[in-house]
Design a protein around this motif. Structure first.
Motif, PDB file in Angstrom:
ATOM      1  N   ALA A  49       0.833  -1.211   0.000  1.00 12.21           N
ATOM      2  CA  ALA A  49       0.000   0.000   0.000  1.00 12.21           C
ATOM      3  C   ALA A  49       0.865   1.258   0.000  1.00 12.21           C
ATOM      4  N   PHE A  50       1.973   1.242   0.729  1.00  5.08           N
ATOM      5  CA  PHE A  50       2.886   2.386   0.720  1.00  5.08           C
ATOM      6  C   PHE A  50       3.533   2.566  -0.657  1.00  5.08           C
ATOM      7  N   VAL A  51       3.822   1.448  -1.319  1.00 11.24           N
ATOM      8  CA  VAL A  51       4.335   1.529  -2.693  1.00 11.24           C
ATOM      9  C   VAL A  51       3.283   2.168  -3.604  1.00 11.24           C
ATOM     10  N   THR A  52       2.017   1.775  -3.408  1.00  9.42           N
ATOM     11  CA  THR A  52       0.931   2.315  -4.228  1.00  9.42           C
ATOM     12  C   THR A  52       0.783   3.817  -4.023  1.00  9.42           C
ATOM     13  N   GLY A  53       0.731   4.244  -2.774  1.00  7.10           N
ATOM     14  CA  GLY A  53       0.627   5.670  -2.493  1.00  7.10           C
ATOM     15  C   GLY A  53       1.840   6.441  -2.977  1.00  7.10           C
ATOM     16  N   GLY A  54       3.032   5.853  -2.814  1.00  9.70           N
ATOM     17  CA  GLY A  54       4.250   6.522  -3.229  1.00  9.70           C
ATOM     18  C   GLY A  54       4.327   6.722  -4.733  1.00  9.70           C
ATOM     19  N   LEU A  55       4.032   5.680  -5.499  1.00 10.08           N
ATOM     20  CA  LEU A  55       4.123   5.813  -6.956  1.00 10.08           C
ATOM     21  C   LEU A  55       2.984   6.643  -7.529  1.00 10.08           C
ATOM     22  N   PHE A  56       1.828   6.637  -6.859  1.00  8.93           N
ATOM     23  CA  PHE A  56       0.755   7.538  -7.297  1.00  8.93           C
ATOM     24  C   PHE A  56       1.213   8.988  -7.148  1.00  8.93           C
ATOM     25  N   GLY A  77       7.148  -9.453 -10.691  1.00  6.55           N
ATOM     26  CA  GLY A  77       7.794  -8.570 -11.651  1.00  6.55           C
ATOM     27  C   GLY A  77       7.519  -7.112 -11.365  1.00  6.55           C
ATOM     28  N   VAL A  78       6.283  -6.804 -10.997  1.00  8.57           N
ATOM     29  CA  VAL A  78       5.936  -5.421 -10.648  1.00  8.57           C
ATOM     30  C   VAL A  78       6.708  -4.982  -9.409  1.00  8.57           C
ATOM     31  N   GLY A  79       6.863  -5.883  -8.450  1.00  7.02           N
ATOM     32  CA  GLY A  79       7.630  -5.537  -7.254  1.00  7.02           C
ATOM     33  C   GLY A  79       9.055  -5.135  -7.581  1.00  7.02           C
ATOM     34  N   ILE A  80       9.681  -5.848  -8.503  1.00  9.32           N
ATOM     35  CA  ILE A  80      11.046  -5.517  -8.913  1.00  9.32           C
ATOM     36  C   ILE A  80      11.070  -4.174  -9.641  1.00  9.32           C
ATOM     37  N   LEU A  81      10.112  -3.960 -10.535  1.00 10.30           N
ATOM     38  CA  LEU A  81      10.066  -2.717 -11.305  1.00 10.30           C
ATOM     39  C   LEU A  81       9.867  -1.492 -10.413  1.00 10.30           C
ATOM     40  N   THR A  82       8.984  -1.610  -9.411  1.00  9.04           N
ATOM     41  CA  THR A  82       8.748  -0.453  -8.530  1.00  9.04           C
ATOM     42  C   THR A  82      10.009  -0.075  -7.763  1.00  9.04           C
ATOM     43  N   ALA A  83      10.768  -1.072  -7.347  1.00 11.99           N
ATOM     44  CA  ALA A  83      12.027  -0.781  -6.650  1.00 11.99           C
ATOM     45  C   ALA A  83      13.008  -0.085  -7.584  1.00 11.99           C
ATOM     46  N   LEU A  84      13.121  -0.564  -8.822  1.00 11.60           N
ATOM     47  CA  LEU A  84      14.048   0.034  -9.782  1.00 11.60           C
ATOM     48  C   LEU A  84      13.644   1.467 -10.129  1.00 11.60           C
ATOM     49  N   LEU A 128      14.474   3.826  -7.133  1.00 14.06           N
ATOM     50  CA  LEU A 128      15.917   4.059  -6.982  1.00 14.06           C
ATOM     51  C   LEU A 128      16.456   4.929  -8.117  1.00 14.06           C
ATOM     52  N   ALA A 129      15.981   4.667  -9.342  1.00 11.70           N
ATOM     53  CA  ALA A 129      16.416   5.483 -10.481  1.00 11.70           C
ATOM     54  C   ALA A 129      15.956   6.934 -10.310  1.00 11.70           C
ATOM     55  N   GLY A 130      14.725   7.110  -9.829  1.00 12.73           N
ATOM     56  CA  GLY A 130      14.216   8.462  -9.616  1.00 12.73           C
ATOM     57  C   GLY A 130      15.010   9.219  -8.570  1.00 12.73           C
ATOM     58  N   LEU A 131      15.340   8.553  -7.468  1.00  8.18           N
ATOM     59  CA  LEU A 131      16.129   9.216  -6.422  1.00  8.18           C
ATOM     60  C   LEU A 131      17.520   9.588  -6.932  1.00  8.18           C
ATOM     61  N   TRP A 132      18.090   8.753  -7.774  1.00  2.45           N
ATOM     62  CA  TRP A 132      19.406   9.051  -8.338  1.00  2.45           C
ATOM     63  C   TRP A 132      19.338  10.290  -9.232  1.00  2.45           C
ATOM     64  N   LEU A 133      18.288  10.390 -10.030  1.00  2.21           N
ATOM     65  CA  LEU A 133      18.146  11.526 -10.937  1.00  2.21           C
ATOM     66  C   LEU A 133      17.846  12.831 -10.194  1.00  2.21           C
ATOM     67  N   LEU A 134      17.289  12.725  -8.972  1.00  2.00           N
ATOM     68  CA  LEU A 134      16.950  13.922  -8.203  1.00  2.00           C
ATOM     69  C   LEU A 134      18.040  14.333  -7.212  1.00  2.00           C
ATOM     70  N   ARG A 135      19.163  13.625  -7.206  1.00  2.00           N
ATOM     71  CA  ARG A 135      20.197  13.878  -6.195  1.00  2.00           C
ATOM     72  C   ARG A 135      20.756  15.293  -6.342  1.00  2.00           C
ATOM     73  N   ARG A 136      21.163  15.857  -5.202  1.00  2.00           N
ATOM     74  CA  ARG A 136      21.825  17.170  -5.140  1.00  2.00           C
ATOM     75  C   ARG A 136      20.990  18.282  -5.790  1.00  2.00           C
ATOM     76  N   GLY A 137      19.707  18.223  -5.567  1.00  2.00           N
ATOM     77  CA  GLY A 137      18.849  19.296  -6.028  1.00  2.00           C
ATOM     78  C   GLY A 137      18.569  19.321  -7.518  1.00  2.00           C
ATOM     79  N   ARG A 138      18.920  18.242  -8.217  1.00  2.00           N
ATOM     80  CA  ARG A 138      18.742  18.225  -9.664  1.00  2.00           C
ATOM     81  C   ARG A 138      17.288  17.996 -10.046  1.00  2.00           C
ATOM     82  N   LEU A 175       3.805   6.775 -16.202  1.00  3.96           N
ATOM     83  CA  LEU A 175       3.380   5.398 -16.496  1.00  3.96           C
ATOM     84  C   LEU A 175       3.585   4.477 -15.295  1.00  3.96           C
ATOM     85  N   SER A 176       4.616   4.748 -14.487  1.00  3.80           N
ATOM     86  CA  SER A 176       4.880   3.896 -13.323  1.00  3.80           C
ATOM     87  C   SER A 176       3.753   3.959 -12.309  1.00  3.80           C
ATOM     88  N   LEU A 177       2.924   4.983 -12.393  1.00  3.74           N
ATOM     89  CA  LEU A 177       1.763   5.105 -11.501  1.00  3.74           C
ATOM     90  C   LEU A 177       0.867   3.872 -11.575  1.00  3.74           C
TER      91      LEU A 177
END
Length: 473
Positions: free
Chosen positions: A190-197, A337-344, A347-357, A370-372
């Motif tokens: 449920a936290f994954v659902t709320g987070g990706l929404f 498979g969805v569980g693996i994709l949500t983790a990826l 993590l990819a999103g946090l990497w792209l947002l690092r250091r205020g980017r 689409l990940s929603l």
């Protein structure tokens, strides 16, 4: 189709539809509460704007969840009266507590939160939304306790005089081993659902460079929650798989399309079977992995479908104890498979947002939007696997689904009910999606809209005059 098939279709449609809203309600309630807490601690208006924006979407989803959930209760009496008569003394207890306690907490404090802006102390107002979230957790716990009893019945005895199951240990029902692993698995999902929404909607606005001061923090918080929750989903899912192997070996065998007992057992990357799902034709497998997932040992034994079928025939009598293997197999893979994709994605999103980017590539935001959909697909696949993998039992090892349906309801009546409810739910889906899109696209309120106007000082009763009568007494 006979009455049993039609009743199962109706319950499956309404249950999966209702479960689209439940995880989002649980996840969003925590995120909204966290944003309001951030506003109280920092005093930054962007968090207040975010709270009001996401709170509005939460309320729309909450209302739709209530409407669709009520139908679930009625179906037990309409289509499953023999089931209700047999297990009502047990199944009804956690559901009654959910309605009288958990939903009461949710609805009461949600009302205070909605109408308490600028009327309640800020800390008290924030406590209200946290209590709403706690109420959603309690609701989930009691409902899952009822479902877990169907998966692994405990704390009961059969009254042979009445032919009904009697509750003997309510604490055993609440602490069912199945419940203790399914509850954290469901909540982390449920936290994954709320987070990706939240991440998906934020990505849509950020792609247009709108309200960056609100949606960038929202996106970062959402991705962090999703990343942590995805790890929780993996851990609790692993624990649930081991419990499932012990309690329902046929479900695990069907999830892997494993027909013959193996030691060690290989994990199926891809298995193609016969149309009836009774025999494997082709498979790609990874050695020993299934043994570890099912037993915790790379040399563990995993029972095959044919051997479990023979054992259950010896235990329960002649019959087909195999679920629909292709349904169990593919839904399990979609869920994992969805569980693996949500983790990826997180993590990819946090990497792209690092250091205020803030990424400039529009495809990044399109992927975020689409990940929603991912958690909704994964949640639905997980429920379908959980419920169809238990067949032919409505209460595992105690009551078959074929003996649970209402004897006095004709297939024609059930078919009319299925068509009517499906059409109604289709209309509700259009309304839900329309409202969510409308208010999601509208964006957060401005600073002037969220901050209260300064008092005029001319009339001491001005403040009371602006309040509704319900709060003016």
């Amino acid at each position: 189709m006979d009455s049993v098939d039609i009743a199962r279709w109706q319950f499956g449609i309404t249950t999966v539809y209702h479960f689209l809203f439940v995880p989002l309600t649980i996840g969003l309630s925590a995120l909204v509460a966290g944003l309001e807490t951030a506003w109280l601690r920092t005093g930054r208006t962007r968090y207040l704007r975010a709270t009001k924006f996401w709170g509005k979407l939460f309320l729309i989803n909450f209302a739709m969840g209530i409407v669709t959930g009520i139908v679930q209760e009625f179906q037990f009496g309409m289509n499953w009266s023999d089931y209700s008569r047999f297990v009502g003394d047990i199944f009804g207890a956690p559901l009654a507590i959910e309605g009288l306690l958990a939903f009461f907490v949710e609805s009461t404090f949600l009302g205070l939160w909605i109408f308490g802006w600028d009327r309640l102390d800020r800390r008290l107002h924030n406590a209200c939304i946290w209590l709403v979230h706690i109420g959603t957790l309690l609701s989930a716990y009691f409902i899952l306790a009822a479902n877990s009893w169907m998966q692994h019945p405990v704390g009961y005895r059969i009254d042979h005089a009445t032919g009904r199951a009697r509750l003997t240990d309510f604490w055993a029902v609440l602490t069912n081993p199945t419940q203790l692993v399914s509850f954290p698995h469901t909540i982390t999902a449920a936290f994954v659902t709320g987070g990706l929404f939240m991440a998906g909607v934020s990505a849509w606005h950020l792609a247009r460079r709108k309200n960056i001061e609100v949606f960038r923090p929202s996106l970062k918080v959402a991705l962090a929650v999703t990343a942590v929750a995805s790890i929780g989903v993996a851990i609790t899912g692993d624990l649930q798989g081991k419990v499932m192997t012990e309690q329902q070996p046929m479900k695990m065998a069907a999830a892997e399309a494993l027909y013959q007992t193996e030691r060690p057992a290989s994990f199926s990357v891809l298995t193609i079977g016969t149309p009836d799902g009774h025999r494997e034709v082709f498979g790609i497998k990874v050695p020993r992995v299934l043994s570890f997932l099912a037993t915790g040992s790379f040399d563990g034994e995993v029972k095959g479908i044919d051997d479990v079928q023979a054992a259950e025939e010896a235990r329960f009598g002649p019959g087909n104890y195999r679920p629909a293997v292709p349904v169990a197999y593919w839904n399990f893979r979609v869920m994992a498979g969805v569980g693996i994709l949500t983790a990826l994605v997180s993590l990819a999103g946090l990497w792209l947002l690092r250091r205020g980017r803030l990424p400039s590539n529009r495809w990044v935001y399109r992927a975020g939007v689409l990940s929603l959909t991912l958690p909704f697909i994964g949640n639905s696949a997980g429920w379908i696997f959980t419920e169809t993998g238990r067949q032919p039992w409505s209460v595992f090892g105690v009551l078959k689904t074929s003996a649970s349906v209402s004897p006095g309801v004709s297939p024609t009546s059930m078919l009319i009910s299925v068509v009517s409810l499906t059409a109604l739910y289709g209309v509700l889906l259009v309304i839900e999606v329309g409202l969510m899109l409308k208010y999601a696209k509208a964006g957060p309120p401005t600073e002037d809209e969220v901050l209260p106007p300064p008092p005029s000082g001319d009339d001491p009763d001005d403040a009371d005059a602006e309040r509704s009568l319900a709060f003016a007494y």
